[in-house]
Write a protein that holds these residues in place. Structure first.
Motif, PDB file in Angstrom:
ATOM      1  N   VAL A  97       0.876  -1.179   0.000  1.00  0.00           N
ATOM      2  CA  VAL A  97       0.000   0.000   0.000  1.00  0.00           C
ATOM      3  C   VAL A  97       0.909   1.222   0.000  1.00  0.00           C
ATOM      4  CG1 VAL A  97      -1.800   1.283   1.213  1.00  0.00           C
ATOM      5  CG2 VAL A  97      -1.810  -1.220   1.260  1.00  0.00           C
ATOM      6  N   ALA A  98       0.919   1.953  -1.134  1.00  0.00           N
ATOM      7  CA  ALA A  98       1.861   3.064  -1.306  1.00  0.00           C
ATOM      8  C   ALA A  98       3.276   2.568  -1.014  1.00  0.00           C
ATOM      9  CB  ALA A  98       1.489   4.238  -0.396  1.00  0.00           C
ATOM     10  N   ASP A  99       3.624   1.447  -1.619  1.00  0.00           N
ATOM     11  CA  ASP A  99       4.838   0.729  -1.242  1.00  0.00           C
ATOM     12  C   ASP A  99       5.271  -0.147  -2.411  1.00  0.00           C
ATOM     13  OD1 ASP A  99       6.573  -0.546   1.049  1.00  0.00           O
ATOM     14  OD2 ASP A  99       5.586  -2.246   0.088  1.00  0.00           O
ATOM     15  N   PRO A 100       6.597  -0.295  -2.641  1.00  0.00           N
ATOM     16  CA  PRO A 100       7.064  -1.112  -3.765  1.00  0.00           C
ATOM     17  C   PRO A 100       6.674  -2.581  -3.675  1.00  0.00           C
ATOM     18  CG  PRO A 100       8.898  -0.449  -2.350  1.00  0.00           C
ATOM     19  CD  PRO A 100       7.714   0.352  -1.926  1.00  0.00           C
ATOM     20  N   GLY A 101       6.231  -3.030  -2.504  1.00  0.00           N
ATOM     21  CA  GLY A 101       5.769  -4.409  -2.364  1.00  0.00           C
ATOM     22  C   GLY A 101       4.651  -4.762  -3.330  1.00  0.00           C
ATOM     23  N   ALA A 102       3.931  -3.746  -3.815  1.00  0.00           N
ATOM     24  CA  ALA A 102       2.842  -3.988  -4.770  1.00  0.00           C
ATOM     25  C   ALA A 102       3.364  -4.680  -6.028  1.00  0.00           C
ATOM     26  CB  ALA A 102       2.162  -2.668  -5.129  1.00  0.00           C
ATOM     27  N   ASP A 103       4.613  -4.393  -6.406  1.00  0.00           N
ATOM     28  CA  ASP A 103       5.176  -4.986  -7.623  1.00  0.00           C
ATOM     29  C   ASP A 103       5.300  -6.504  -7.506  1.00  0.00           C
ATOM     30  OD1 ASP A 103       5.396  -2.435  -8.674  1.00  0.00           O
ATOM     31  OD2 ASP A 103       7.489  -2.184  -8.066  1.00  0.00           O
ATOM     32  N   VAL A 104       5.777  -6.974  -6.388  1.00  0.00           N
ATOM     33  CA  VAL A 104       5.958  -8.417  -6.223  1.00  0.00           C
ATOM     34  C   VAL A 104       4.607  -9.108  -6.046  1.00  0.00           C
ATOM     35  CG1 VAL A 104       6.277  -8.507  -3.700  1.00  0.00           C
ATOM     36  CG2 VAL A 104       7.421 -10.172  -5.153  1.00  0.00           C
ATOM     37  N   VAL A 105       3.645  -8.424  -5.428  1.00  0.00           N
ATOM     38  CA  VAL A 105       2.300  -8.999  -5.299  1.00  0.00           C
ATOM     39  C   VAL A 105       1.659  -9.155  -6.683  1.00  0.00           C
ATOM     40  CG1 VAL A 105      -0.028  -8.655  -4.379  1.00  0.00           C
ATOM     41  CG2 VAL A 105       1.958  -8.097  -2.966  1.00  0.00           C
ATOM     42  N   ALA A 106       1.845  -8.159  -7.541  1.00  0.00           N
ATOM     43  CA  ALA A 106       1.290  -8.225  -8.896  1.00  0.00           C
ATOM     44  C   ALA A 106       1.871  -9.416  -9.660  1.00  0.00           C
ATOM     45  CB  ALA A 106       1.570  -6.929  -9.652  1.00  0.00           C
ATOM     46  N   ILE A 107       3.173  -9.646  -9.502  1.00  0.00           N
ATOM     47  CA  ILE A 107       3.823 -10.770 -10.182  1.00  0.00           C
ATOM     48  C   ILE A 107       3.302 -12.099  -9.617  1.00  0.00           C
ATOM     49  CG2 ILE A 107       6.024 -11.940 -10.551  1.00  0.00           C
ATOM     50  CD1 ILE A 107       7.330  -9.136 -10.582  1.00  0.00           C
ATOM     51  N   ALA A 108       3.136 -12.165  -8.292  1.00  0.00           N
ATOM     52  CA  ALA A 108       2.614 -13.382  -7.666  1.00  0.00           C
ATOM     53  C   ALA A 108       1.209 -13.689  -8.175  1.00  0.00           C
ATOM     54  CB  ALA A 108       2.610 -13.227  -6.145  1.00  0.00           C
ATOM     55  N   GLN A 109       0.400 -12.646  -8.333  1.00  0.00           N
ATOM     56  CA  GLN A 109      -0.958 -12.849  -8.842  1.00  0.00           C
ATOM     57  C   GLN A 109      -0.929 -13.364 -10.274  1.00  0.00           C
ATOM     58  OE1 GLN A 109      -3.673 -12.934  -7.278  1.00  0.00           O
ATOM     59  NE2 GLN A 109      -3.610 -11.609  -5.492  1.00  0.00           N
ATOM     60  N   ARG A 110      -0.046 -12.802 -11.097  1.00  0.00           N
ATOM     61  CA  ARG A 110       0.060 -13.249 -12.494  1.00  0.00           C
ATOM     62  C   ARG A 110       0.511 -14.711 -12.572  1.00  0.00           C
ATOM     63  NH1 ARG A 110       2.231  -8.017 -13.503  1.00  0.00           N
ATOM     64  NH2 ARG A 110       4.376  -8.813 -13.596  1.00  0.00           N
ATOM     65  N   LYS A 111       1.331 -15.118 -11.609  1.00  0.00           N
ATOM     66  CA  LYS A 111       1.824 -16.496 -11.592  1.00  0.00           C
ATOM     67  C   LYS A 111       0.867 -17.446 -10.868  1.00  0.00           C
ATOM     68  CE  LYS A 111       6.773 -15.534 -11.985  1.00  0.00           C
ATOM     69  NZ  LYS A 111       8.107 -15.923 -11.515  1.00  0.00           N
ATOM     70  N   ASN A 112      -0.274 -16.916 -10.452  1.00  0.00           N
ATOM     71  CA  ASN A 112      -1.300 -17.715  -9.758  1.00  0.00           C
ATOM     72  C   ASN A 112      -0.786 -18.296  -8.440  1.00  0.00           C
ATOM     73  OD1 ASN A 112      -3.992 -18.577  -9.684  1.00  0.00           O
ATOM     74  ND2 ASN A 112      -3.450 -20.622 -10.427  1.00  0.00           N
ATOM     75  N   LEU A 113       0.068 -17.516  -7.760  1.00  0.00           N
ATOM     76  CA  LEU A 113       0.571 -17.904  -6.447  1.00  0.00           C
ATOM     77  C   LEU A 113      -0.319 -17.300  -5.368  1.00  0.00           C
ATOM     78  CD1 LEU A 113       4.338 -17.209  -7.214  1.00  0.00           C
ATOM     79  CD2 LEU A 113       3.265 -19.465  -7.028  1.00  0.00           C
ATOM     80  N   LYS A 114      -0.509 -18.001  -4.292  1.00  0.00           N
ATOM     81  CA  LYS A 114      -1.407 -17.533  -3.239  1.00  0.00           C
ATOM     82  C   LYS A 114      -0.809 -16.338  -2.501  1.00  0.00           C
ATOM     83  CE  LYS A 114      -4.305 -19.080   0.591  1.00  0.00           C
ATOM     84  NZ  LYS A 114      -4.832 -20.240   1.331  1.00  0.00           N
ATOM     85  N   VAL A 115      -1.631 -15.311  -2.271  1.00  0.00           N
ATOM     86  CA  VAL A 115      -1.226 -14.107  -1.551  1.00  0.00           C
ATOM     87  C   VAL A 115      -2.103 -13.961  -0.319  1.00  0.00           C
ATOM     88  CG1 VAL A 115      -1.030 -11.595  -1.642  1.00  0.00           C
ATOM     89  CG2 VAL A 115      -0.462 -12.964  -3.669  1.00  0.00           C
ATOM     90  N   VAL A 116      -1.481 -13.742   0.850  1.00  0.00           N
ATOM     91  CA  VAL A 116      -2.233 -13.618   2.107  1.00  0.00           C
ATOM     92  C   VAL A 116      -1.835 -12.325   2.826  1.00  0.00           C
ATOM     93  CG1 VAL A 116      -2.733 -14.652   4.353  1.00  0.00           C
ATOM     94  CG2 VAL A 116      -2.362 -16.129   2.354  1.00  0.00           C
ATOM     95  N   PRO A 117      -2.701 -11.298   2.823  1.00  0.00           N
ATOM     96  CA  PRO A 117      -2.403 -10.082   3.588  1.00  0.00           C
ATOM     97  C   PRO A 117      -2.775 -10.271   5.056  1.00  0.00           C
ATOM     98  CG  PRO A 117      -4.461  -9.819   2.381  1.00  0.00           C
ATOM     99  CD  PRO A 117      -3.950 -11.196   2.048  1.00  0.00           C
ATOM    100  N   LEU A 118      -1.872  -9.909   5.951  1.00  0.00           N
ATOM    101  CA  LEU A 118      -2.150 -10.005   7.380  1.00  0.00           C
ATOM    102  C   LEU A 118      -2.559  -8.636   7.942  1.00  0.00           C
ATOM    103  CD1 LEU A 118       0.620 -12.424   8.726  1.00  0.00           C
ATOM    104  CD2 LEU A 118      -1.606 -12.945   7.711  1.00  0.00           C
ATOM    105  N   VAL A 119      -3.211  -8.679   9.081  1.00  0.00           N
ATOM    106  CA  VAL A 119      -3.739  -7.463   9.710  1.00  0.00           C
ATOM    107  C   VAL A 119      -2.622  -6.663  10.375  1.00  0.00           C
ATOM    108  CG1 VAL A 119      -5.261  -6.600  11.532  1.00  0.00           C
ATOM    109  CG2 VAL A 119      -5.991  -8.506  10.078  1.00  0.00           C
ATOM    110  N   GLY A 120      -2.679  -5.329  10.220  1.00  0.00           N
ATOM    111  CA  GLY A 120      -1.700  -4.459  10.859  1.00  0.00           C
ATOM    112  C   GLY A 120      -2.023  -3.008  10.592  1.00  0.00           C
ATOM    113  N   PRO A 121      -1.222  -2.087  11.138  1.00  0.00           N
ATOM    114  CA  PRO A 121      -1.547  -0.657  11.045  1.00  0.00           C
ATOM    115  C   PRO A 121      -1.286  -0.073   9.666  1.00  0.00           C
ATOM    116  CG  PRO A 121       0.552  -0.941  12.142  1.00  0.00           C
ATOM    117  CD  PRO A 121       0.009  -2.323  11.923  1.00  0.00           C
ATOM    118  N   SER A 122      -2.288   0.626   9.143  1.00  0.00           N
ATOM    119  CA  SER A 122      -2.144   1.400   7.908  1.00  0.00           C
ATOM    120  C   SER A 122      -2.425   2.858   8.245  1.00  0.00           C
ATOM    121  CB  SER A 122      -3.141   0.915   6.850  1.00  0.00           C
ATOM    122  OG  SER A 122      -3.273   1.875   5.805  1.00  0.00           O
TER     123      SER A 122
END
Length: 234
Positions: A97-122
């Motif tokens: 979220v407003a963070d370069p981590g979005a790039d790796v999540v996008a690639i994981a989604q394209r590769k059909n890999l499971k993504v799990v966001p955990l709860v924490g402060p935003s």
């Protein structure tokens, strides 16, 4: 534990882990050996904060920032593709979220890999919650232009959106320029426009205050060198 890319929130400052992160997060973290991180040093500090007995030298870290090439980022996911859970750690708050981590999540989604966001402060969500502004429609714009005339123009555009679309507008500034940003907002926006200043969220000295532009004039706090989000609404 599922084999997945776990998005691991961190504290927004020097806050006790137990104040802002569920104990479940620690259970997940201690089962991960591969971490994609915005900054290796701060990630190592965070993991030691989670469990001071963690074997840091037994973990693998893959640095991810705005300069990391896409093909390099894609290669980072090889352990996950081989069946090992991986974690993504931002510099502060929630990864992707407003963070370069979005790039790796996008690639994981394209590769059909499971993504799990955990709860924490935003800080984005928490500032909307504390502002009293529209939480059904809001937009985060990151940093506004540095050039003074372009910044003023952008503030005016965002103010038009709050009146035209009833949408809360959020943006940030480099901490040492916070005071200048606040002054520009007061100079630019209508007297009746509301401004919420949310600073040091979840940390010592937390400050979340909403007033009209008219009410803020002559009463701005010193915001230099502290993390801060500005929100405007009608």
């Amino acid at each position: 534990m599922d084999t997945a890319l776990y998005l691991l929130p961190v504290t927004l400052g020097d806050t006790a882990i137990e104040r802002v992160l569920p104990s479940y997060n620690k259970e997940i973290i201690l089962q991960i050996k591969h971490f994609i991180v915005e900054d290796v040093r701060s990630a190592r500090r965070f993991l030691k904060k989670v469990d001071r007995d963690i074997d840091i030298d037994g973990l693998a870290f893959y640095p991810l920032n705005k300069h990391t090439a896409p093909e390099v980022v894609s290669g980072y996911l090889r352990p996950l593709e081989e069946g090992h859970p991986m974690g993504v750690i931002s510099e502060a708050g929630c990864p992707a979220v407003a963070d370069p981590g979005a790039d790796v999540v996008a690639i994981a989604q394209r590769k059909n890999l499971k993504v799990v966001p955990l709860v924490g402060p935003s800080s984005i969500i928490l500032s909307v919650m504390g502002s009293g502004f529209n939480g059904q429609s809001f937009a985060f714009h990151g940093y506004l232009p540095i050039d003074p005339s372009e910044r003023i123009k952008r503030i005016k555009e965002l103010e038009q959106r709050i009146y035209g679309e009833s949408q809360t507008q959020l943006f940030i500034e480099t901490p040492y320029r916070n005071n200048k940003m606040a002054e520009d907002i007061l100079k630019t926006c209508r007297p009746q426009t509301k401004l919420c200043i949310a600073a040091n969220i979840t940390c010592e000295g937390e400050y979340i205050k909403t007033k009209t532009i008219r009410e803020w004039k002559g009463h701005l706090p010193d915001l230099s060198k502290i993390p801060c989000i500005f929100l405007i609404y009608k």
